[in-house]
Design an enzyme around this catalytic site. Structure first.
Site, PDB file in Angstrom:
ATOM      1  N   CYS A 164       4.645  -0.178   0.112  1.00 39.24           N
ATOM      2  CA  CYS A 164       3.516   0.677  -0.236  1.00 39.24           C
ATOM      3  C   CYS A 164       4.019   1.890  -1.024  1.00 39.24           C
ATOM      4  O   CYS A 164       5.017   2.520  -0.626  1.00 39.24           O
ATOM      5  CB  CYS A 164       2.816   1.147   1.035  1.00 39.24           C
ATOM      6  N   GLU A 208       8.217   0.571   9.576  1.00 38.47           N
ATOM      7  CA  GLU A 208       8.169   1.661   8.585  1.00 38.47           C
ATOM      8  C   GLU A 208       9.119   2.782   8.971  1.00 38.47           C
ATOM      9  O   GLU A 208       9.859   3.306   8.134  1.00 38.47           O
ATOM     10  CB  GLU A 208       6.743   2.218   8.467  1.00 38.47           C
ATOM     11  N   SER A 251      -0.580  -4.076  15.596  1.00 33.67           N
ATOM     12  CA  SER A 251      -0.887  -3.206  14.460  1.00 33.67           C
ATOM     13  C   SER A 251      -0.940  -1.752  14.910  1.00 33.67           C
ATOM     14  O   SER A 251      -1.749  -1.391  15.768  1.00 33.67           O
ATOM     15  CB  SER A 251      -2.228  -3.604  13.844  1.00 33.67           C
TER      16      SER A 251
END
Length: 236
Positions: free
Chosen positions: A95, A125, A217
């Site tokens: 991203c 991340e 998630s």
């Protein structure tokens, strides 16, 4: 029963972009494309992508002549280098927001800053962000964990893009109290911020909130937690 769909429901720009890049690679190659880790934390979408020839990389050595897609979360510099040397084709779908944070961490680290990351230590991340600091970064999950940090000189604070904005404000306040010269960057994704704000607004307008997403998630789990903390009857 009346059902209201949140205006911000759906995947964020980074995930949508990664899916499109993987689909383009699969169509161009005409054969299986591998992703480094699940491309999206949604089991139904992963199953659909598998039908298009896109699936997570299996354990062990890379298959011969493999095309590999780095997912939106990004990876550590070491993993990127390893994949670049082993894969026939490497597609970097990190991203842009995450890539920007990675570059800021590299720059501040070169200037001698210690890096503090507000986030989940086991999230991919965050692992990538720690790697961009050369592994010399501290990950905190709450304001209380600031007290456990060692004495640091110049300090940079960043956040995992999917963090709870209110929690990040509290962490930033606590960090600046302890390290008055610290620099704190606003690195929560705008999509995350809008979704969290909408959930907080909807709590007072509905009888229940249903959050749909993979249980692994960070985004959907955070929305569920925010709903609960705001007093909503919430279902994940």
């Amino acid at each position: 029963m009346k059902i209201i769909v949140a205006r911000t429901a759906g995947v964020c720009m980074g995930v949508k972009r990664a899916i499109e890049m993987a689909q383009k690679a699969a169509a161009g190659e005409g054969r299986k494309v591998y992703t480094y880790g699940p491309l999206i934390h949604n089991p139904q979408e992963l199953e659909r992508l598998r039908g298009e020839g896109i699936e997570p990389l299996p354990e062990g050595p890379l298959p011969p002549r493999a095309t590999v897609v780095i997912r939106a979360h990004g990876v550590t510099p070491e993993v990127q280098e390893r994949l670049a040397s082993a894969a026939q084709t490497l597609v970097d779908a990190t991203c842009p927001k995450v890539a920007s944070i990675q570059e800021q961490i590299r720059e501040y680290t070169r200037q001698g800053y210690s890096v503090v990351i507000a986030g989940d230590p086991d999230h991919p991340e965050v692992e990538g962000l720690v790697g961009c600091a050369g592994g010399a970064a501290f990950v905190v999950r709450s304001p209380e964990e600031i007290d456990a940090l060692p004495g640091l000189g110049r300090v940079l604070l960043v956040s995992q893009t999917t963090q709870d904005e209110e929690k990040y404000r509290a962490i930033r306040k606590k960090l600046v109290e302890r390290f008055p010269e610290a620099e704190a960057l606003d690195t929560i994704c705008s999509s995350t911020r809008k979704r969290q704000a909408e959930v907080r607004r909807m709590v007072g307008e509905v009888d229940a909130i249903v959050v749909i997403g993979g249980k692994n998630s960070a985004n959907t789990r955070r929305l569920y937690e925010i709903s609960r903390e705001a007093g909503a009857r919430a279902y994940y």
